[in-house]
Design an enzyme around this catalytic site. Structure first.
Site, short mmCIF file in Angstrom:
data_model
loop_
_atom_site.label_atom_id
_atom_site.label_comp_id
_atom_site.label_asym_id
_atom_site.label_seq_id
_atom_site.Cartn_x
_atom_site.Cartn_y
_atom_site.Cartn_z
N HIS A 57 0.96 -1.21 0.09
CA HIS A 57 -0.09 0.01 -0.02
C HIS A 57 0.95 0.96 -0.13
O HIS A 57 0.37 2.17 -1.08
CB HIS A 57 -1.42 0.09 0.69
CG HIS A 57 -1.81 1.62 1.29
ND1 HIS A 57 -2.31 1.44 1.32
CD2 HIS A 57 -1.04 2.36 1.76
CE1 HIS A 57 -3.49 2.16 1.49
NE2 HIS A 57 -2.53 2.87 1.93
N GLU A 58 1.93 1.61 1.31
CA GLU A 58 2.97 2.76 0.84
C GLU A 58 3.66 2.87 -0.41
O GLU A 58 4.08 3.62 -0.67
CB GLU A 58 3.37 2.30 2.70
CG GLU A 58 2.59 2.15 3.31
CD GLU A 58 1.68 3.81 3.26
OE1 GLU A 58 1.55 4.49 3.48
OE2 GLU A 58 0.90 3.17 4.29
N HIS A 61 1.61 3.90 -3.12
CA HIS A 61 2.00 5.66 -3.16
C HIS A 61 3.16 6.61 -3.59
O HIS A 61 4.00 7.19 -3.95
CB HIS A 61 1.35 5.99 -1.09
CG HIS A 61 0.51 6.23 -0.88
ND1 HIS A 61 -0.82 6.49 -1.29
CD2 HIS A 61 -0.46 5.51 0.43
CE1 HIS A 61 -1.84 6.68 -0.59
NE2 HIS A 61 -1.03 5.48 0.39
#
Length: 265
Positions: A57-58, A61
């Site tokens: 998820h990170e 980003h």
């Protein structure tokens, strides 16, 4: 002046590889019923896989920010998938796991610091924020693939339950993190399109957005409506409430197991 990420800045961290190895080994133990304590194996598998999804998820980003103009991302270690490099390293792992144990829901924990001043264009800012929840959506589709592809023949029941619960975590994470509340990715998607005065007025509340959402879920009516929507979505993907409930039951191995969810050896 910050330079473009080097090869070492992109090298996958041994920490992440270790977490992925725990996921693989514990998943194998659940699949083969090799573990003496199958509940503990389920706990390890789901927890490790959940942390892997947090890292991805990170990473989504960070990778999107890199291609949007923030070349400082590499020097911060965000491209290595190492959760210890996040803004709050301890909370990046401990807090999301506590959310899972307490409420059986997936909430984000880690955070990457993006130098937004390096990025031009509102669409790019929105895409950077959307990349994380979209990763959870992709992870949920992978977890539920055996269900909606009707490919469960040969899948052990214990592993099916674990996948069902892991899918629940991914769906709840994707939905909750998409709520347009300051501090969450959903707000980050719409923030570039809001007036500067409005953004300034809500900025002080950003650190409390996640806490507010989690607190709201303790309201019985809100909790019931939310999980009804989540269950409906999972059912559309072939995952029943029985699968997710028994997955949670197996995950909480320290509790007396529900006989309804018993798995024959």
């Amino acid at each position: 002046m910050t330079s473009a990420p080097s090869r070492s800045d992109r090298r996958i961290s041994p920490v992440f590889l270790g977490i992925a190895a725990v996921t693989a080994v514990s998943g194998w133990a659940v699949w083969t019923d090799f573990a003496e304590q199958p509940g503990f194996a389920t706990f390890l598998f789901v927890t490790a896989a959940w942390v892997v999804s947090l890292c991805l998820h990170e990473y989504a980003h960070a990778r999107t920010a890199l291609h949007s103009g923030d070349i400082s991302i590499g020097a911060k270690g965000y491209l290595t998938l190492n959760p210890l490099k996040y803004t709050h390293a301890l909370l990046s792992i401990v807090l999301p796991v506590l959310f899972v144990i307490m409420g059986g829901i997936g909430l984000p924990g880690g955070a990457v610091f993006i130098e937004r001043g390096r990025i031009r264009g509102r669409w790019r800012h929105s895409l950077i924020s959307a990349a994380g929840p979209l990763t959870n959506v992709l992870f949920a589709l992978v977890c539920t693939a055996p269900f909606w592809l009707d490919a469960l023949d040969g899948v052990p029941v214990a592993f099916r339950y674990a996948l069902g619960f892991l899918a629940l975590l991914q769906v709840t994470a994707a939905i909750l993190n998409s709520v347009p509340v300051p501090g969450l990715d959903g707000y980050g998607v719409i923030e570039p399109w809001l007036s500067r005065s409005f953004r300034r007025s809500v900025e002080p509340f950003a650190p409390f957005g996640l806490i507010a959402v989690f607190g709201l879920l303790w309201v019985p009516e809100v909790n019931a409506a939310f999980f009804d929507a989540v269950d409906a979505l999972l059912r559309s993907l072939g995952v029943s409430e029985f699968d997710t409930y028994c997955g949670l039951d197996a995950y909480r191995f320290w509790q007396t197991p529900n006989p309804v969810c018993a798995v024959d050896g």
